[in-house]
Design an enzyme around this catalytic site. Structure first.
Site, PDB file in Angstrom:
ATOM      1  N   GLU A   1     -15.217 124.278  58.436  1.00 50.42           N
ATOM      2  CA  GLU A   1     -16.335 124.692  57.598  1.00 50.42           C
ATOM      3  C   GLU A   1     -17.013 123.481  56.943  1.00 50.42           C
ATOM      4  O   GLU A   1     -18.226 123.433  56.822  1.00 50.42           O
ATOM      5  CB  GLU A   1     -15.851 125.696  56.544  1.00 50.42           C
ATOM      6  CG  GLU A   1     -16.942 126.348  55.723  1.00 50.42           C
ATOM      7  CD  GLU A   1     -17.793 127.355  56.500  1.00 50.42           C
ATOM      8  OE1 GLU A   1     -17.636 127.510  57.720  1.00 50.42           O
ATOM      9  OE2 GLU A   1     -18.659 127.999  55.860  1.00 50.42           O
TER      10      GLU A   1
ATOM     11  N   ASP B   1     -30.144 126.168  54.743  1.00 50.96           N
ATOM     12  CA  ASP B   1     -30.366 126.161  56.194  1.00 50.96           C
ATOM     13  C   ASP B   1     -31.515 127.050  56.676  1.00 50.96           C
ATOM     14  O   ASP B   1     -32.525 126.583  57.206  1.00 50.96           O
ATOM     15  CB  ASP B   1     -29.063 126.503  56.937  1.00 50.96           C
ATOM     16  CG  ASP B   1     -28.347 127.754  56.392  1.00 50.96           C
ATOM     17  OD1 ASP B   1     -28.814 128.336  55.398  1.00 50.96           O
ATOM     18  OD2 ASP B   1     -27.327 128.157  56.987  1.00 50.96           O
TER      19      ASP B   1
END
Ligand code: DMJ
Length: 657
Positions: A474, A370
């Site tokens: 998650e 990310d």
């Protein structure tokens, strides 16, 4: 079946997008780019090919809206799948009829509950109420941390206790990677105090940090976590203190002598051993702050951990006039970049730092990758180095080519809505059918480059999941339509994207989203002494942990979303957020290479292979960072291919044009 799933999927997406479009047409926000679409779009009623929609929120695992069968197919293999060129601009008057028509209103039905809920304006009083709620959330968490946990790293909000590193179990990386016995939560929260205008507490907190926090600790921490949470926060607070304009109120510290900057330097020096004795230049993932890289350490690191250090290390280098930190961080980025697949241009998620062999071949937008993408762009924004932008643009194109599934445009054409999946970095083949909650940061990054339209769709997808659970699991399996991993540790990513999309569009839909998130946080995570991690997003059981990013990011972005007049939005100063949500002003001083004047025969080498002197700590020269530039020099201007219709919003947001 495929049609049925498609229709059901679109109904849930309606939750995310109906409001956006309806509000724009109904209320006409000042700069909403949907003004370019004809009004009739909002009122189209089209027939579902397969009967009425299911309720938007159904039990987990039951067909209820978020599946997308064609996401299983590689790009370009079906009528609705094709690699996307980016960024693209919506054509005036072209508004993809069928699906959005259905998403907007269903079949021949009047305004539904969703329409009623989101079609109203967001009154100023309500906005102020939400801003105060966000501030109250921060204050409750912060005060309880100070009362029950400080000087330990984190607050256990259920038992009202502090938490430090798990010395009894060094393999407990979930704790030990982050907690270094350095009052993490206090340090991480510093600039949120400033952003909320609380000068007395900011000053008190800074003094506490200066007087009590030490990095001379026998703690083995992850280099990435220490960098983004601690180093980044110290640098941000230092810049706030030394800013001559003081936009947040008086955040100056009497007799301040750059202590936070020197603390940042001390910490960074302790992290430097991670960059030594590595054959590739990619750093070890962990160091002991006292003794360096532990002898039994492993040689594998995730890409984001090794390749997202450049913003903090670069700022430190440029403030101190010492190229070392930026040099090692940049070398790591380039080493990773050079290991990308020749065929796809993608990187994997785990690499061996000695052999350069990819141990994890998964390429995606979430965990492990990310912030690598995020920092390519943000490094360019801050430092203006063209190579960072070139890497980012190439990475973004590969992401579009191989990770993105679904129809080419968010709001036109046939097929499933866009989704970014996890693929094998070499083949581009789908590796699994889950997405993770970290990935929800990506729409925010897309806003920064002007790909707002795609950001709206992706954000809506995550919001739809939030709506179902009152949190983001998650991992969410889009094929099974159920969470794969059930916890939610108060992560900020969806709020961050919501905030940035609001800044870009000024559409009140995002205020409604923020209110929804605030209310679920209050309802499901508030406990006796703070806010607790959700252990299970379905049964809403909690865990006794409040991670530091809850105060540094989640609360900050929520507050900023509702605080229209915040100096972050208003002042001539231009701010960017680090990956931990710390504000840094985009300043021409950060675009200079102050160590040029240090070039000499002694010391290491700069990026061009020239010798460079490494100043000793007592020689450090603090670059005066107190004046914020109002104008970036022409040759350094932000030159991404921004869509002109979004430029003003983006300009208002990051002030870079
Ligand atoms: C934060 O520490 C940062 O946002 C990081 O980039 C990702 N993980 C957490 C929040 O989820």
């Amino acid at each position: 079946m495929q049609w049925r799933a498609l229709v059901l999927g679109l109904v849930l997406l309606r939750l995310g997008l109906h409001g956006v479009l309806w509000l724009v047409f109904g209320l006409g926000p000042s700069m909403g780019f949907y003004q370019r679409f004809p009004l009739s779009f909002g009122f189209q009623r089209l027939r579902s090919p397969d009967g009425p929609a299911s309720p938007a929120s159904g039990p987990v695992g039951r067909p209820g809206g978020l599946s997308g069968p064609s996401w299983l197919q590689p790009p370009g293999t079906g009528a609705t799948q094709s690699p996307r060129k980016v960024p693209r601009r919506p054509e005036p008057g072209v508004c993809g009829p069928a699906h959005w028509g259905y998403v907007l209103g269903g079949r021949d039905r009047g305004p539904d509950e969703y329409e009623k809920r989101y079609s109203g304006a967001f009154p100023p009083q309500l906005r102020a109420q939400m801003r105060d709620l966000a501030r109250g959330m921060f204050v409750f968490g912060y005060d309880n941390y100070m009362a029950h946990a400080f000087p330990q790293d984190e607050l256990n909000p259920i038992h009202c206790r502090g938490r430090g590193p798990d010395r009894g179990d060094p393999s407990n990386l979930n704790i030990n990677d982050v907690l270094g016995n350095y009052s993490l939560t206090l340090v991480d929260a510093l600039d949120t105090l400033a952003v909320m205008g609380n000068s007395s507490e900011f000053q008190k907190a800074v003094k506490l940090v200066i007087n009590t926090v030490s990095f001379d600790k026998d703690s083995t921490v992850q280099v990435f976590e220490a960098t983004i949470r601690v180093l980044g926060s110290l640098l941000s607070a230092h810049r706030i203190i030394t800013d001559s304009k003081q936009p947040f109120g008086d955040m100056t510290i009497k007799d301040y002598d750059n202590e936070l900057l020197y603390m940042a330097h001390d910490l960074a020096v302790r992290l430097l051993p991670a960059f030594e004795n590595t054959k590739t230049g990619i750093p070890y993932p962990r160091v002991n702050l006292k003794t360096g890289v532990p002898p039994d350490t492993n040689n594998e690191t995730c890409t984001a951990g090794a390749g997202s250090l450049l913003v903090e290390f670069g700022i430190l280098s440029r403030l101190l006039g010492d190229s070392t930190f930026e040099w090692v961080a940049r070398r790591a980025v380039k080493a990773l970049w050079n290991l990308r697949s020749n065929d796809t241009g993608l990187l994997g998620n785990v690499v061996n730092i000695q052999t350069g062999h990819w141990v994890g071949k998964q390429s995606g937008l979430g965990a492990g990758l990310d912030s690598f993408y995020e920092y390519l762009l943000k490094s360019y924004i801050l430092f203006g180095e063209k190579e960072d932008l070139e890497m980012f643009n190439a990475a973004y194109q590969s992401i579009q080519n191989y990770l993105r599934r679904g129809r080419e445009a968010c709001n036109e054409g046939e097929g499933d809505p866009p989704l970014y999946v996890n693929v094998n970095m070499f083949s581009g083949q789908l590796m699994n059918t889950w997405i993770d909650s970290l990935q929800a940061f990506f729409p925010g990054l897309q806003v920064l480059i002007g790909d707002v339209e795609d950001a709206i769709c992706l954000h809506a997808f995550y919001y739809a999941i939030w709506k179902r659970y009152g949190a983001l699991p998650e991992r969410y399996n889009w094929q099974l339509q159920a969470p794969d991993v059930l916890f939610y540790p108060l992560r900020p990513e969806l709020v961050e994207s919501t905030y940035l999309l609001y800044q870009a569009t000024k559409n009140p839909f995002y205020l409604h989203v923020g209110m929804d998130i605030l209310q679920s946080l209050e309802k499901y995570t508030k406990v006796k002494c703070g806010y607790a991690t959700l252990h299970h997003v379905i049964d809403k059981s909690t865990e006794d942990r409040m991670e530091s990013f809850f105060l540094s990011e989640t609360c900050k972005y929520l507050y900023l979303l509702f605080d229209e007049d915040n100096p972050v939005h208003k002042s001539g100063t231009r701010y960017m957020f680090t990956t931990e949500g710390h504000i840094v002003s985009v300043d021409e001083h950060l675009r200079e290479l102050p160590w040029k004047e240090f070039f000499s025969e002694e010391g290491g080498q700069d990026r061009g292979g020239k010798s460079v002197h490494r100043p000793k700590p007592h020689e450090l020269k603090v670059i005066n960072s107190s004046s914020n530039c109002n104008r970036v020099p022409d040759e350094r201007r932000y030159s991404l291919p921004l869509k002109s219709i979004y430029m003003r919003q983006i300009d208002q947001m990051v002030g870079l044009i």
